[in-house]
Design a protein around this motif. Structure first.
Motif, PDB file in Angstrom:
ATOM      1  N   GLU A 163       0.829  -1.025  -0.047  1.00 53.92           N
ATOM      2  CA  GLU A 163      -0.033  -0.107  -0.044  1.00 53.92           C
ATOM      3  C   GLU A 163       0.940   1.280   0.273  1.00 53.92           C
ATOM      4  OE1 GLU A 163      -3.995  -1.821   2.637  1.00 53.92           O
ATOM      5  OE2 GLU A 163      -2.595  -0.095   3.182  1.00 53.92           O
ATOM      6  N   ARG A 164       0.331   2.169  -0.350  1.00 52.51           N
ATOM      7  CA  ARG A 164       1.041   3.694  -0.430  1.00 52.51           C
ATOM      8  C   ARG A 164       0.955   3.967   0.897  1.00 52.51           C
ATOM      9  NH1 ARG A 164      -0.370   7.741  -5.255  1.00 52.51           N
ATOM     10  NH2 ARG A 164      -2.350   7.408  -4.475  1.00 52.51           N
ATOM     11  N   GLU A 165       2.276   4.548   1.336  1.00 58.77           N
ATOM     12  CA  GLU A 165       2.262   5.126   2.852  1.00 58.77           C
ATOM     13  C   GLU A 165       3.042   6.544   2.773  1.00 58.77           C
ATOM     14  OE1 GLU A 165       5.467   2.787   4.648  1.00 58.77           O
ATOM     15  OE2 GLU A 165       6.973   2.873   3.190  1.00 58.77           O
ATOM     16  N   GLY A 166       2.813   7.147   3.844  1.00 61.59           N
ATOM     17  CA  GLY A 166       3.273   8.345   4.071  1.00 61.59           C
ATOM     18  C   GLY A 166       4.736   8.247   4.600  1.00 61.59           C
ATOM     19  N   VAL A 167       5.730   9.060   3.824  1.00 62.97           N
ATOM     20  CA  VAL A 167       7.187   9.072   4.039  1.00 62.97           C
ATOM     21  C   VAL A 167       7.483  10.446   4.987  1.00 62.97           C
ATOM     22  CG1 VAL A 167       9.473   9.333   3.353  1.00 62.97           C
ATOM     23  CG2 VAL A 167       7.717   7.968   1.959  1.00 62.97           C
ATOM     24  N   THR A 168       6.775  11.507   4.622  1.00 60.46           N
ATOM     25  CA  THR A 168       7.177  12.706   5.220  1.00 60.46           C
ATOM     26  C   THR A 168       6.329  13.852   4.909  1.00 60.46           C
ATOM     27  OG1 THR A 168       9.184  14.442   5.695  1.00 60.46           O
ATOM     28  CG2 THR A 168       8.983  13.144   3.671  1.00 60.46           C
ATOM     29  N   THR A 169       6.195  14.704   5.927  1.00 64.47           N
ATOM     30  CA  THR A 169       5.318  16.032   5.579  1.00 64.47           C
ATOM     31  C   THR A 169       5.934  17.202   6.339  1.00 64.47           C
ATOM     32  OG1 THR A 169       3.956  15.836   7.926  1.00 64.47           O
ATOM     33  CG2 THR A 169       3.007  14.544   6.016  1.00 64.47           C
ATOM     34  N   ILE A 170       5.413  18.292   5.524  1.00 62.33           N
ATOM     35  CA  ILE A 170       6.118  19.798   6.020  1.00 62.33           C
ATOM     36  C   ILE A 170       4.601  20.523   5.818  1.00 62.33           C
ATOM     37  CG2 ILE A 170       7.007  20.174   3.665  1.00 62.33           C
ATOM     38  CD1 ILE A 170       9.233  21.866   4.980  1.00 62.33           C
ATOM     39  N   GLY A 171       4.416  21.264   6.860  1.00 61.59           N
ATOM     40  CA  GLY A 171       3.594  22.190   7.028  1.00 61.59           C
ATOM     41  C   GLY A 171       3.785  23.544   6.516  1.00 61.59           C
ATOM     42  N   ASN A 172       3.076  24.315   6.233  1.00 62.31           N
ATOM     43  CA  ASN A 172       3.006  25.821   5.728  1.00 62.31           C
ATOM     44  C   ASN A 172       3.885  26.812   6.744  1.00 62.31           C
ATOM     45  OD1 ASN A 172       0.991  26.187   7.153  1.00 62.31           O
ATOM     46  ND2 ASN A 172      -0.102  27.357   5.807  1.00 62.31           N
ATOM     47  N   TYR A 173       3.858  26.283   8.017  1.00 67.82           N
ATOM     48  CA  TYR A 173       4.564  27.049   8.964  1.00 67.82           C
ATOM     49  C   TYR A 173       5.942  26.159   9.238  1.00 67.82           C
ATOM     50  CZ  TYR A 173       0.504  30.025   9.578  1.00 67.82           C
ATOM     51  OH  TYR A 173      -0.389  30.843   9.293  1.00 67.82           O
ATOM     52  N   GLY A 174       6.424  25.200   8.795  1.00 65.74           N
ATOM     53  CA  GLY A 174       7.366  24.439   8.634  1.00 65.74           C
ATOM     54  C   GLY A 174       7.636  23.336   9.473  1.00 65.74           C
ATOM     55  N   SER A 175       6.284  22.758  10.222  1.00 66.75           N
ATOM     56  CA  SER A 175       6.293  21.801  10.979  1.00 66.75           C
ATOM     57  C   SER A 175       6.555  20.456  10.198  1.00 66.75           C
ATOM     58  CB  SER A 175       5.200  21.591  11.779  1.00 66.75           C
ATOM     59  OG  SER A 175       3.983  21.578  10.824  1.00 66.75           O
ATOM     60  N   ILE A 176       7.548  19.621  10.542  1.00 61.29           N
ATOM     61  CA  ILE A 176       8.111  18.420   9.780  1.00 61.29           C
ATOM     62  C   ILE A 176       7.838  17.239  10.548  1.00 61.29           C
ATOM     63  CG2 ILE A 176       9.940  17.450   8.829  1.00 61.29           C
ATOM     64  CD1 ILE A 176      10.993  20.210   8.132  1.00 61.29           C
ATOM     65  N   SER A 177       7.279  16.151   9.789  1.00 58.70           N
ATOM     66  CA  SER A 177       7.347  14.930  10.565  1.00 58.70           C
ATOM     67  C   SER A 177       7.904  13.851   9.487  1.00 58.70           C
ATOM     68  CB  SER A 177       5.985  14.584  11.131  1.00 58.70           C
ATOM     69  OG  SER A 177       5.079  14.232   9.935  1.00 58.70           O
ATOM     70  N   TYR A 178       8.379  12.513  10.128  1.00 55.70           N
ATOM     71  CA  TYR A 178       8.662  11.535   9.258  1.00 55.70           C
ATOM     72  C   TYR A 178       8.327  10.393   9.678  1.00 55.70           C
ATOM     73  CZ  TYR A 178      12.639  15.024   7.921  1.00 55.70           C
ATOM     74  OH  TYR A 178      13.076  16.111   7.306  1.00 55.70           O
ATOM     75  N   ALA A 179       8.202   9.426   8.834  1.00 55.70           N
ATOM     76  CA  ALA A 179       8.284   7.964   9.156  1.00 55.70           C
ATOM     77  C   ALA A 179       9.172   7.326   9.834  1.00 55.70           C
ATOM     78  CB  ALA A 179       7.654   7.125   7.797  1.00 55.70           C
ATOM     79  N   ASP A 180       9.029   6.466  10.924  1.00 53.52           N
ATOM     80  CA  ASP A 180      10.199   6.113  11.713  1.00 53.52           C
ATOM     81  C   ASP A 180      11.033   5.325  10.652  1.00 53.52           C
ATOM     82  OD1 ASP A 180       7.939   4.960  14.323  1.00 53.52           O
ATOM     83  OD2 ASP A 180       8.962   6.682  14.055  1.00 53.52           O
ATOM     84  N   SER A 181      10.779   4.662   9.317  1.00 52.65           N
ATOM     85  CA  SER A 181      11.574   3.971   8.690  1.00 52.65           C
ATOM     86  C   SER A 181      12.386   5.073   8.195  1.00 52.65           C
ATOM     87  CB  SER A 181      10.714   3.084   7.683  1.00 52.65           C
ATOM     88  OG  SER A 181      10.082   4.139   6.862  1.00 52.65           O
ATOM     89  N   VAL A 182      12.218   6.206   7.979  1.00 49.20           N
ATOM     90  CA  VAL A 182      13.260   7.109   7.343  1.00 49.20           C
ATOM     91  C   VAL A 182      13.909   8.281   8.125  1.00 49.20           C
ATOM     92  CG1 VAL A 182      11.887   6.651   5.034  1.00 49.20           C
ATOM     93  CG2 VAL A 182      11.505   8.823   6.563  1.00 49.20           C
ATOM     94  N   LYS A 183      13.566   8.130   9.397  1.00 47.07           N
ATOM     95  CA  LYS A 183      14.152   9.217  10.247  1.00 47.07           C
ATOM     96  C   LYS A 183      15.463   9.103  10.408  1.00 47.07           C
ATOM     97  CE  LYS A 183      10.295  10.044  13.492  1.00 47.07           C
ATOM     98  NZ  LYS A 183       9.638   9.732  14.991  1.00 47.07           N
TER      99      LYS A 183
END
Length: 125
Positions: A44-64
């Motif tokens: 299945e398609r999975e989320g890898v990383t996101t960035i918000g318009n104010y700069g908040s960032i998150s990563y999947a554990d597999s790529v941190k």
């Protein structure tokens, strides 16, 4: 409507690096959330990383610690720097934008308003 066009995929050996780019047809600062998803064959398609318009960032554990998301608002471009690549990183990588949610743990596919067509990343051992 927003067009997202990915580039930068390719084939690399394990331990190598690639940088993906995603050119947006609308100013990236105006997009609530931009993200990278990936889909490996048979998975299945999975989320890898996101960035918000104010700069908040998150990563999947597999790529941190290996992947870095960034964006250049002057160029309306989203990037994904991928280092220490592993064979399990092999997938089609998709650029995405959402107006309703952000964060790898919360952003679901149905919440994505705009998708790119994807760019293939292949990592050989």
């Amino acid at each position: 409507q927003v067009q997202l066009v990915e580039s930068g995929g390719g084939s690399v050996q394990a331990g190598g690096s690639l940088r993906l780019s995603c050119a947006a047809s609308r100013p990236t600062y105006s997009l609530y959330c931009m993200a990278w998803f990936r889909q490996a064959p048979g998975k299945e398609r999975e989320g890898v990383t996101t960035i918000g318009n104010y700069g908040s960032i998150s990563y999947a554990d597999s790529v941190k610690g290996r992947f870095t998301i960034s964006k250049d608002n002057a160029k309306n471009t989203l990037y994904l720097q991928m280092n220490s690549l592993k064979p399990e990183d092999t997938a089609m990588y998709y650029c995405a934008a959402s107006t309703v949610s952000c964060g790898v743990s919360t952003l679901r596919e149905y919440m994505v308003n705009y998708w790119g067509r994807g760019t293939q990343v292949t990592v050989s051992s």
